[in-house]
Design a protein around this motif. Sequence first.
Motif, PDB file in Angstrom:
ATOM      1  N   HIS A 190      79.154  43.929   4.679  1.00 46.51           N
ATOM      2  CA  HIS A 190      78.244  43.085   5.301  1.00 46.51           C
ATOM      3  C   HIS A 190      78.389  41.704   4.213  1.00 46.51           C
ATOM      4  N   VAL A 191      78.435  40.757   4.719  1.00 41.92           N
ATOM      5  CA  VAL A 191      78.510  39.185   3.991  1.00 41.92           C
ATOM      6  C   VAL A 191      77.292  38.897   3.683  1.00 41.92           C
ATOM      7  N   THR A 192      76.899  39.133   2.379  1.00 40.78           N
ATOM      8  CA  THR A 192      75.447  38.979   1.641  1.00 40.78           C
ATOM      9  C   THR A 192      75.939  38.639   0.451  1.00 40.78           C
ATOM     10  N   VAL A 232      91.825  38.105  -2.415  1.00 42.85           N
ATOM     11  CA  VAL A 232      90.668  38.814  -1.895  1.00 42.85           C
ATOM     12  C   VAL A 232      90.474  37.907  -0.524  1.00 42.85           C
ATOM     13  N   ILE A 233      90.185  38.870   0.690  1.00 46.17           N
ATOM     14  CA  ILE A 233      90.018  38.116   1.760  1.00 46.17           C
ATOM     15  C   ILE A 233      88.751  39.195   2.605  1.00 46.17           C
ATOM     16  N   LEU A 234      87.780  38.663   3.169  1.00 47.23           N
ATOM     17  CA  LEU A 234      86.608  39.189   3.727  1.00 47.23           C
ATOM     18  C   LEU A 234      86.243  38.898   5.069  1.00 47.23           C
ATOM     19  N   CYS A 235      85.779  40.081   5.811  1.00 45.52           N
ATOM     20  CA  CYS A 235      85.018  39.830   7.262  1.00 45.52           C
ATOM     21  C   CYS A 235      83.901  40.514   7.280  1.00 45.52           C
ATOM     22  N   ALA A 236      83.158  40.523   8.127  1.00 40.68           N
ATOM     23  CA  ALA A 236      81.781  41.070   8.365  1.00 40.68           C
ATOM     24  C   ALA A 236      81.978  42.646   8.613  1.00 40.68           C
ATOM     25  N   SER A 291      74.880  40.976  10.343  1.00 36.39           N
ATOM     26  CA  SER A 291      74.469  40.889   9.098  1.00 36.39           C
ATOM     27  C   SER A 291      74.903  39.870   8.039  1.00 36.39           C
ATOM     28  N   THR A 292      75.793  38.972   8.769  1.00 45.55           N
ATOM     29  CA  THR A 292      76.417  37.775   7.705  1.00 45.55           C
ATOM     30  C   THR A 292      75.188  36.680   7.688  1.00 45.55           C
ATOM     31  N   GLN A 293      75.349  36.476   6.234  1.00 43.50           N
ATOM     32  CA  GLN A 293      74.501  35.335   5.706  1.00 43.50           C
ATOM     33  C   GLN A 293      75.522  34.070   5.859  1.00 43.50           C
ATOM     34  N   GLY A 325      75.727  36.886  14.570  1.00 38.47           N
ATOM     35  CA  GLY A 325      75.674  36.781  15.986  1.00 38.47           C
ATOM     36  C   GLY A 325      76.933  36.643  16.790  1.00 38.47           C
ATOM     37  N   GLU A 326      78.239  36.878  15.898  1.00 40.88           N
ATOM     38  CA  GLU A 326      79.404  36.716  16.548  1.00 40.88           C
ATOM     39  C   GLU A 326      79.480  38.066  17.552  1.00 40.88           C
TER      40      GLU A 326
END
Length: 418
Positions: free
Chosen positions: A51-53, A70-74, A79-81, A101-102
């Motif tokens: 969760h991107v928080t 480092v690499i990040l996805c939701a 839940s993404t901020q 909302g993707e």
Amino acid sequence: MDHDVKDMGLADEGRLRIEWAERDMPVLRKIRERFDRDKPLAGVKTGSCLHVTTETANLMITLKAGGAEVILCASNPLSTQDDVAAALVKHYEIPVFAIKGEDNESYYSHINAVLDAAPDVTMDDGADLISTLHSEREEQAKKVWAGAEETTTGVIRLEAMAEAGVLLFPVIAVNNAMTKHLFDNRFGTGQSTLDGILRATNVLLAGRKVSVFGYGMCGRGVASRARGMGALVNVVETDPLRALEAVMEGFSVSGTMQAAQTSDLFITVTGDIHVLRREHFEAMKDGAILANSGHFNVEIDIPVLQEMATGSRRVRENVEEFLMPDGRKIYLLAEGRLVNLAAAEGHPASVMDMSFANQALVVEYVKEAHSNLENCVYDVPESLDREIARLKLQSMGIEIDALTAEQQEYLCSWEMGT
Ligand code: ADE
């Protein structure tokens, strides 16, 4: 640097919120200070689906401080901020692929963007990254050193893979650490679930009949916090031991149909599918509110609710009203997705501090240990778990006693009785 976020204009706001969360993450801060000095993660590429928080941002910053790429996805479309995603890209130079909302297609294209980076270590919340690797990129999966899994639902999926003999690399079940599930699942889910429901609806909990479905750690947290705010809490649980525990904690316990007929607010936290379904929607009172805090949006049978309804409309942010043929109205929060992350900000930083301290230490651990691990699901080494508890207590200024030599010896002996 490749990335996909909603609006880079939100980055400054995101940075302030990341710094705010950091204040309440002293254990992770300590780890970051050491990582920054010693760079134990140099040469490790981590691919995270979390969760991107603001709290996750602090974990990413910690891994990067340790020398990791480092690499990040939701790990959830809702839940993404978006301000945090933008801040990570702009201020911390961390590639992020996540937009609140993707749709399903973007969700998986973002997962694939992380996998395209060929991470050595995966970090999941719900196992979507690992599941995509195994179903679509088998050759790549064979080269991954190890993974870490954050949540109960993910651990269940991974154990099923290990059981079926299809897991292609070792995974550490961060969720199973004591300093994770005893705190994050209980106190984090307890507070943040009610936070999400209250932000979405602003209903009064005092005197309201609330049914909590599932009495695992998360359900316990939700039930106890709801009771603390004066709700009349009923627990629905299929495991007799857990149900009995709920009874002796003073909750009423019932089956789903009885709960459906009598409750005002329904909160699912079972991790299972179709907990609330057609026959229950038929029995619910006018004005019933449905919320889910389990990982996936399958606990409430939403397609059936949509099919039964003669119409639906959005009546508030995160509240959808379904009109039943007999005139009753049923309200669904946050599209049946994790209400604590979709309608609020997820667990507070103070509990995520321990969960993410586990994640950070697990990456360091698997860097050294992965070649000695089998392709199965492991618990976090107990020494890490205890160290995190010790650091958390220390950060709170709490000192605890050590056993005396006599007490230690007594615990290892059998001779002394009455
Ligand atoms: N899961 C629950 N709450 C969370 C948070 N605040 N950040 C990341 N993952 C979470």
